[in-house]
Design an enzyme around this catalytic site. Structure first.
Site, short mmCIF file in Angstrom:
data_model
loop_
_atom_site.label_atom_id
_atom_site.label_comp_id
_atom_site.label_asym_id
_atom_site.label_seq_id
_atom_site.Cartn_x
_atom_site.Cartn_y
_atom_site.Cartn_z
N LYS A 105 5.07 -2.33 0.55
CA LYS A 105 5.69 -1.73 -0.64
C LYS A 105 4.85 -1.93 -1.89
O LYS A 105 4.83 -1.09 -2.79
CB LYS A 105 7.08 -2.32 -0.85
CG LYS A 105 8.05 -2.08 0.28
CD LYS A 105 9.41 -2.68 0.01
CE LYS A 105 9.43 -4.19 0.03
NZ LYS A 105 9.13 -4.79 1.34
N GLY A 123 7.54 -11.10 -1.19
CA GLY A 123 6.09 -11.21 -1.26
C GLY A 123 5.43 -9.85 -1.18
O GLY A 123 5.66 -9.11 -0.23
N HIS A 124 4.66 -9.51 -2.19
CA HIS A 124 3.89 -8.26 -2.20
C HIS A 124 2.43 -8.61 -2.43
O HIS A 124 2.10 -9.27 -3.42
CB HIS A 124 4.39 -7.32 -3.30
CG HIS A 124 5.77 -6.81 -3.07
ND1 HIS A 124 6.58 -6.34 -4.06
CD2 HIS A 124 6.50 -6.70 -1.92
CE1 HIS A 124 7.75 -5.96 -3.56
NE2 HIS A 124 7.71 -6.18 -2.26
N ASP A 146 -3.74 3.52 10.41
CA ASP A 146 -5.06 3.23 10.98
C ASP A 146 -5.01 2.17 12.08
O ASP A 146 -5.87 2.16 12.97
CB ASP A 146 -6.03 2.79 9.88
CG ASP A 146 -5.49 1.63 9.05
OD1 ASP A 146 -4.42 1.79 8.43
OD2 ASP A 146 -6.13 0.56 9.04
N LYS A 148 -0.21 1.76 7.24
CA LYS A 148 -0.99 1.18 8.33
C LYS A 148 -1.13 2.11 9.55
O LYS A 148 -1.17 1.63 10.69
CB LYS A 148 -0.41 -0.17 8.74
CG LYS A 148 -0.62 -1.26 7.69
CD LYS A 148 -0.39 -2.64 8.28
CE LYS A 148 -0.90 -3.71 7.33
NZ LYS A 148 -0.80 -5.05 7.93
N LYS A 162 1.68 -1.86 -2.40
CA LYS A 162 0.59 -0.89 -2.58
C LYS A 162 1.09 0.39 -3.24
O LYS A 162 0.47 0.90 -4.19
CB LYS A 162 -0.04 -0.58 -1.22
CG LYS A 162 -1.20 0.41 -1.28
CD LYS A 162 -1.81 0.58 0.10
CE LYS A 162 -2.94 1.58 0.09
NZ LYS A 162 -3.55 1.73 1.43
N ASP A 177 7.64 -6.57 4.73
CA ASP A 177 6.19 -6.57 4.98
C ASP A 177 5.68 -5.19 5.36
O ASP A 177 4.71 -5.05 6.12
CB ASP A 177 5.83 -7.59 6.07
CG ASP A 177 6.10 -9.02 5.64
OD1 ASP A 177 5.36 -9.52 4.78
OD2 ASP A 177 7.05 -9.63 6.15
N GLN A 216 12.30 -7.56 0.03
CA GLN A 216 12.79 -7.58 1.41
C GLN A 216 12.93 -6.13 1.92
O GLN A 216 12.09 -5.31 1.63
CB GLN A 216 14.10 -8.37 1.51
CG GLN A 216 13.91 -9.88 1.42
CD GLN A 216 13.83 -10.38 0.00
OE1 GLN A 216 14.55 -9.95 -0.89
NE2 GLN A 216 12.95 -11.32 -0.24
#
Length: 425
Positions: A16, A40-41, A331, A329, A18, A13, A222
């Protein structure tokens, strides 16, 4: 021809998808090497959130071919549903551009039923599986009782093998196994026709891509701390989620690799059970979770949150030898007056400093983290795209990470959209 590999450095999570999406704008092929539909992307583009599980997110790029490689465990219903979903979201030609290696092991609904039975049996010691059959599928692969995708087209042999596999598990788990083999066999009569045009010789596919000079992006699933060998065992996934799994899962030659990129969040998150030394159960963790919108991409469950763990990141760098990092992230940290980073572990029982990320999970769970403190910037940096626009404190935070792990941070994520990215030369 060049190959760029993107790997998660933490517990997944990290964002990746993006970077994959950005780099695929110059790619001819995007590939998955390991894992299954437990990955999950999420990529935001044109106001739409696209959620990828089995499919490489690089499919969003027009004309980019996608390969699900040999190291992936392949769940056919998820593949077909995901294709339908992204076509409805506007990626109209995805069906013509996605292929899957005929050497993939098939992840049956049987495996998910076994997964659920195993977790029930373990009770309070359950590893926190998503119950999607990933572990049981890799286990049947390892003991040579699994079925490869190529085998499903020999209908008689396929049915015999699946019945034999199901019978073995039925004897092992009895009534706890909620599964009907004949129902699954019947479904495969439709599956064969639906996926036949997507199934290819994965080795030949990659060799042909190399021969024509294709630019290849490998999208990791993962992350390193979930790797079956190098992660926080036993609270890990069942595949090799690092560089080694990428090479074996796609048959990539090491001389063809141009760049290995590690993706790291500006703080640390984790889904499910397992050691997490810098986890914050108080106000800091709650703020990170809320501000970062920290939910698992696949199941939507809240992620555990804490300060950036540089001991774990340095270990991940040692395992995978990243050429550079993407920091995502940044920000989210913009409201903290002081930011902590974990820089060392001490054994609470002995007081001794631990030289690296420990293999013994019991030791990891009892470590005391030594923190350094850095000043925050307390200002909004969301959507900034230039390094020079960042406050000095944010720049210093980036440089601190680089100096500690000895790896350059080449990209910095400053928001959810694909455009919210700083690129440093």
């Amino acid at each position: 021809m060049s190959t760029t590999i993107i790997i998660g450095t933490q517990w997944g999570d990290e964002g990746k998808g993006k970077l994959t999406d950005i780099l695929c704008s110059q790619a001819d092929v995007v590939a998955r090497a390991a894992g299954g539909h437990n990955a999950g992307h999420v990529v935001q583009a044109n106001g739409i959130y696209h959620n990828f599980r089995l499919l490489p997110s690089g499919l969003m790029t027009p004309k980019c071919l996608a390969l699900i490689g040999t190291g992936v465990v392949f769940h056919i219903p998820t593949f077909l549903q995901e294709l339908k979903d992204i076509e409805e979201e506007g990626i109209k030609d995805a069906r013509d551009r996605v292929f899957v290696s005929d050497r993939c092991h098939v992840n049956f609904d049987l495996h998910a039923a076994v997964d659920a039975a195993q977790e029930q049996e373990l009770g309070n010691n359950a590893v926190g599986s998503m119950k999607r059959g990933i572990g049981p599928c890799y286990s049947t692969k390892a003991i040579r009782s699994g079925l490869r995708l190529a085998e499903i087209f020999d209908e008689k042999s396929f049915e015999e093998k699946l019945r034999r596999l199901a019978d073995g598990f039925q004897k092992r788990f009895g009534p706890a196994l909620n599964y009907d083999v004949e129902v699954e066999i019947a479904r495969f009569k439709d599956y064969r026709a639906a996926i036949k045009g997507h199934v290819v010789d994965g080795v030949l596919f990659m060799a042909n891509a190399k021969a024509r000079g294709a630019n290849i992006v490998v999208e990791g699933s993962q992350a390193t701390l979930l790797d079956i060998d190098y992660g926080t065992y036993p609270y890990v996934t069942s595949s090799s989620a690092g560089l080694g799994g990428t090479i074996s899962g796609l048959g990539i030659g090491i001389r063809d690799i141009k760049e290995v990129i590690g993706v790291v969040k500006a703080y640390t998150t984790r889904l499910g059970h397992g050691g997490f030394p810098t986890e914050n159960m108080g106000e800091v963790g709650a703020r990170l979770q809320a501000k970062g919108g920290e939910y698992a991409a696949v199941i939507g469950k809240k992620l555990r949150c804490g300060w950036l763990d540089l001991v774990a990141l340095r270990y991940s760098c040692m395992v995978n030898q990243y050429d550079c990092l993407q920091l995502s992230k940044l920000d989210v940290l913009g409201t903290f007056e002081t930011i902590k980073v974990g820089i060392a572990y001490k054994d609470k029982e002995t007081g001794e400093e631990i030289p690296s990320f420990p293999a013994n999970h019991a030791l990891l769970e009892r470590v005391e983290v030594v923190y350094d403190e850095l000043p925050g910037w307390c200002s909004k940096i969301a959507e900034m795209c230039e390094w020079s626009d960042l406050p000095k404190e944010a720049q210093d935070y980036v440089k601190y990470i680089e100096d500690f792990v000895g790896t350059k941070i080449k990209w910095i994520g400053t928001g959810a959209k694909r455009e919210d990215m700083i690129t440093r030369v």
